[in-house]
Design an enzyme around this catalytic site. Structure first.
Site, PDB file in Angstrom:
ATOM      1  N   SER A 107       0.814  -1.341   0.077  1.00 26.98           N
ATOM      2  CA  SER A 107       0.163  -0.063   0.060  1.00 26.98           C
ATOM      3  C   SER A 107       0.997   1.202  -0.125  1.00 26.98           C
ATOM      4  O   SER A 107       2.126   1.232   0.220  1.00 26.98           O
ATOM      5  CB  SER A 107      -0.861   0.081   1.342  1.00 26.98           C
ATOM      6  OG  SER A 107      -1.419   1.415   1.454  1.00 26.98           O
ATOM      7  N   TYR A 132      -2.458  -0.880  10.434  1.00 28.70           N
ATOM      8  CA  TYR A 132      -2.368  -1.047   8.981  1.00 28.70           C
ATOM      9  C   TYR A 132      -1.194  -0.587   8.504  1.00 28.70           C
ATOM     10  O   TYR A 132      -0.217  -1.183   7.713  1.00 28.70           O
ATOM     11  CB  TYR A 132      -3.645  -0.210   8.240  1.00 28.70           C
ATOM     12  CG  TYR A 132      -3.638  -0.689   6.830  1.00 28.70           C
ATOM     13  CD1 TYR A 132      -4.688  -1.546   6.255  1.00 28.70           C
ATOM     14  CD2 TYR A 132      -3.006   0.242   5.739  1.00 28.70           C
ATOM     15  CE1 TYR A 132      -4.581  -2.014   4.801  1.00 28.70           C
ATOM     16  CE2 TYR A 132      -3.180  -0.136   4.602  1.00 28.70           C
ATOM     17  CZ  TYR A 132      -3.879  -0.918   4.147  1.00 28.70           C
ATOM     18  OH  TYR A 132      -4.028  -1.166   2.820  1.00 28.70           O
TER      19      TYR A 132
END
Ligand code: NAD
Length: 250
Positions: free
Chosen positions: A132, A145
């Protein structure tokens, strides 16, 4: 291009993983789907892709070991399954931290350690980890995350070095915001964490990060994954490819 290659794509019942599974199948690979979801919908996907399916819960290392034993050697491993939770650090539920680390980071360790012996035996392999933009930069309220994705990027570089002389590459693809259920589902929590309306979250939090002011398409992420599986990418390993509309250029 990928005829006779067996590809496991984790988290491929939805979103980016499904787009990658479709693109790999189009390129001739035999795809093994994994992920949660309604059995009837998954049966339709299996039919569409001519794929097999293993529904292992990737938060459970024992279930991952069972899955890898059942499916046998794979040539292409796409570690894509992931989840998000948005909350201030003092309110962040410890069980969400554990779940995110298990799914977004530890699952990739377990699938990789079990897939590598088969790849080494063939002298060929492709490991692609869906990281990401959050593997390179942080955003508030996403502690688990961001920690998991930074960890995944470091893990990928490490295995790239270990496997470099075995014909096996390992790379990250790092999307910015892609319109999938994972993004849609974080809007209510982001509204609560930041005290914002839905429109403000969309424009001032999500798209504010992306200079292009548009969401990335899952199919574009998938095309990059297929490229990384091809012969022309044999010299690309340990890389972390941003596909983020310019987000991490700032
Ligand atoms: P998604 O919610 O559409 O898909 C997630 C997939 O993971 C689904 O197939 C789901 O069934 C599967 N999954 C969830 N829990 C699981 C479990 N316990 N065991 C097995 N499978 C499980 O999300 P997405 O947006 O397509 O995300 C895919 C990956 O891309 C994730 O790793 C995510 O972090 C990453 N990513 C997404 C974006 C984005 O904007 N959507 C941006 C950057 C990175």
């Amino acid at each position: 291009m990928l005829k006779n290659k067996r590809a496991l794509v984790t988290g491929s019942t939805s979103g980016i993983g499904l787009a990658i599974a479709r693109a790999l199948a189009d390129a001739g690979a035999d795809v093994i789907l994994n992920g949660l979801g309604d059995p009837a919908t998954i049966a339709v996907l299996r039919e569409e892709l001519g794929a097999t399916y293993n529904g292992a819960n990737l938060m459970d290392s024992g279930a991952i070991a069972e899955m890898m034993g059942e499916i046998g050697p794979v040539d292409i491993l796409v570690n894509n399954a992931g989840m998000q939770h948005v909350a201030a650090i003092e309110d962040f539920p410890p069980e969400k931290w554990d779940a995110i680390l298990a799914l977004n980071l530890s699952a990739a360790f377990h699938t990789t350690r079990l897939a590598v012996p088969g790849m080494k035996a063939k002298g060929w392999g492709r490991i692609i980890n869906t990281a990401s933009a959050h593997s390179q930069v942080a955003s508030p309220f996403k502690s688990a995350y961001v920690a998991a994705k930074h960890g995944l990027a470091g893990f990928t570089k490490t295995i790239a070095l270990e496997l470099a002389t075995h014909g096996i590459t390992a790379n990250c693809i790092s999307p910015g915001y892609v319109w999938t259920p994972l993004v849609e589902n974080q809007i209510p929590d982001t509204m609560a964490a930041r005290g914002m309306t839905r429109e403000a979250v969309m424009n001032d939090v999500l798209l504010a990060k992306q200079p292009t002011k548009s969401f990335i398409q899952p199919e574009d992420v998938a095309a990059l994954a297929v490229f990384l599986c091809g012969d022309a990418a044999r010299g690309i390993t340990g890389a972390n490819y941003a596909i983020d509309g310019g987000w991490t250029a700032e």
